[in-house]
Scaffold this motif. Structure first.
Motif: not given
Lengths: 97, 158
Positions: A16-17, A22, A94-97
């Motif tokens: 997604r991102c 990272r 998907e919760q961390v970028q």
């Protein structure tokens, strides 16, 4: 001098991102495990896969197609290792970028 | 995306006073607050979120550049601050070198594309050695803003 054929792989950015910092670092660290020259191409831009700065400047978003080009003694293994990261969606939470 | 789309002119600082990684983050988030980019009540929460992101791996990406960042629900658009430190600060960078240029970003969680576009713009411009060198040598806020504007106008080679 030994001539190594270029190996190319077409891959899709499916997380997604997209290729954020990272993920860029993950790719660069993986690339450093190989002696081959590894490039990621998106459109007219080509990035040295060992450089996070270079990778991020591609601006690779979810859904973008990129081409991995590897040349060198371990080119086949390098292409496979990089492709594996793409196919695993960079093991993204998907919760961390 | 251009610098002007996310860097708040009031959040640009030459010669930051911070002496370590945590202090840089606090000073740059304070810049965002002073420039009206974030709410006062959210200051500590944003500092904490950025620090937590750093624990996952430094955003010092090499060549004297760091891009500390976080997603945060309190902002409704991407906001960024810029800081220059001529002495350089240890930021646990990937190349183990000191960091001289900082771009701090806070973005809405539901808009990952904006964050990526900002990273793309920052890194494309910083790949230019001239731009990167001039920015590191900037002594005033006005110098930094002028360089960012020139970069936005494609005045540096790619």
């Amino acid at each position: 001098m030994t001539h190594f054929p270029k190996i190319t792989r077409e891959l899709l950015v499916s997380n997604r991102c997209g290729i954020h910092l990272r993920v860029g670092n993950m790719l660069a660290q993986k690339a450093k495990e190989f002696s081959s020259d590894i490039r990621i191409r998106k459109g007219t831009y080509a990035a040295d896969c060992r450089s996070v700065l270079d990778i991020l400047s591609l601006g690779a978003f979810q859904g973008d197609a990129v081409v991995i080009e590897t040349v060198g003694e371990d080119a086949q293994q390098a292409a496979e290792a990089i492709a594996e990261l793409f196919n695993a969606r960079f093991y993204e939470d998907e919760q961390v970028q | 995306m251009k610098f002007a789309d996310f860097i708040l002119p009031g959040a640009v600082k030459a010669e930051i006073t911070a002496a370590n990684k945590q202090a840089v983050i606090r000073e740059m988030v304070q810049s965002l607050l002073d420039a009206g980019g974030i709410e006062k009540d959210e200051y500590e929460s944003i500092v904490k979120a950025i620090s937590k992101r750093e624990e996952l791996g430094s955003t010092g990406i090499g060549r004297g550049i760091a891009v500390p960042h976080t997603k945060h629900p309190s902002v409704n658009r991407l906001v960024g601050s810029v800081a220059v430190c001529s002495e350089g600060i240890d930021f646990d960078s990937l190349d183990c070198e000191k960091v001289y240029l900082f771009f701090l970003l806070v973005s809405p969680p539901e808009r990952p594309g904006d964050h990526l576009r900002a990273l793309e713009h920052i890194t494309r411009q910083l790949k230019d050695d001239t731009f990167c060198r001039f920015l590191k040598q900037s002594k005033t806020k006005e110098d930094i803003l002028a360089l960012l504007e020139e970069a936005d106008n494609n005045m540096f080679g790619k």
